[in-house]
Design an enzyme around this catalytic site. Structure first.
Site, PDB file in Angstrom:
ATOM      1  N   CYS A 110       0.949  -1.312  -0.127  1.00  0.00           N
ATOM      2  CA  CYS A 110       0.060   0.069   0.050  1.00  0.00           C
ATOM      3  C   CYS A 110       1.081   1.161   0.022  1.00  0.00           C
ATOM      4  O   CYS A 110       1.749   1.292   0.772  1.00  0.00           O
ATOM      5  CB  CYS A 110      -0.943   0.094   1.066  1.00  0.00           C
ATOM      6  SG  CYS A 110      -1.798   1.520   1.365  1.00  0.00           S
ATOM      7  N   CYS A 113       0.304   3.208   3.773  1.00  0.00           N
ATOM      8  CA  CYS A 113       0.779   2.604   4.867  1.00  0.00           C
ATOM      9  C   CYS A 113       1.946   1.473   4.913  1.00  0.00           C
ATOM     10  O   CYS A 113       2.137   0.996   5.848  1.00  0.00           O
ATOM     11  CB  CYS A 113      -0.561   2.173   5.847  1.00  0.00           C
ATOM     12  SG  CYS A 113      -1.375   0.780   5.082  1.00  0.00           S
ATOM     13  N   CYS A 182      -8.542  -5.878  -9.463  1.00  0.00           N
ATOM     14  CA  CYS A 182      -8.162  -4.757 -10.614  1.00  0.00           C
ATOM     15  C   CYS A 182      -7.853  -3.442  -9.880  1.00  0.00           C
ATOM     16  O   CYS A 182      -8.658  -2.749  -9.277  1.00  0.00           O
ATOM     17  CB  CYS A 182      -9.463  -4.399 -11.430  1.00  0.00           C
ATOM     18  SG  CYS A 182      -8.947  -3.127 -12.832  1.00  0.00           S
TER      19      CYS A 182
END
Length: 193
Positions: A110, A113, A182
């Site tokens: 991510c 984070c 996706c």
């Protein structure tokens, strides 16, 4: 209800029809809604893969309070595009993202984070122009119903730790899961092996 052309239905009638799809076997005007009886099932099981052991790279919810980070702070931490995608639920144009065609082995994290989200071994060429994966890492990805487009309900994909918008998940992926996550490249950071 007799089937009418899409143009003759009012928005309230369409929404009412959407809510009544469980009582009918098929609703041919809106093919995406044909799967609505399975929709609640997919919400319950999305991202939950039965396993007695967690991979080493599965991250538990951090003690950092990402919910308390202000919009202004996110704007400082992210690029304009990353902020638009992850915090405002945007979508990058197909075939333009950094990772749509990357084949480098590694783990996709991510961008907000640093939670590990997808392994490159689960990435496949979906032909859509966005990075696509058939399985996330553990429970690090969650999904919820996205009704932002009235006639096309979808499952939004979010980071389980910081709630960053990642993309959407569909039921047209390859085995073994049949899922296609996706994902927007701008929501990811690849850490090569």
């Amino acid at each position: 209800m007799a089937l009418k052309s899409v143009h003759s239905l009012s928005i309230p009638t369409c929404i009412s029809s959407v809510h009544n799809t469980r009582s009918r076997s098929r609703f041919s005007i809106f093919p995406a809604l044909n799967k609505s009886p399975r929709l609640s099932h997919s919400v319950r099981v999305m991202g939950s893969y039965a396993s007695s052991q967690k991979p080493d790279n599965v991250q538990e919810a951090s003690s950092i309070g990402y919910a308390s980070i202000s919009e202004e702070e996110w704007k400082k931490r992210l690029t304009k595009e990353q902020f638009y995608i992850t915090r405002q639920k945007g979508t990058e144009r197909a075939f333009t993202g950094e990772y749509w065609n990357t084949k480098t082995p590694g783990t996709y994290h991510c961008i907000c984070c640093d939670t590990p989200l997808f392994e490159s071994s689960t990435k496949f060429d979906s032909g859509t122009g966005w990075p696509s994966y058939y399985q996330p890492l553990g429970n690090n990805v969650k999904s919820k119903l996205d009704l932002s487009i009235i006639f096309m309900p979808r499952q939004e994909v979010l980071c389980s730790v910081c709630d960053a918008h990642l993309g959407h998940v569909f039921d047209d992926g390859p085995p073994p899961t049949g899922k296609r996550y996706c994902i927007n490249s701008a929501s990811l950071k690849l850490k090569p092996k």
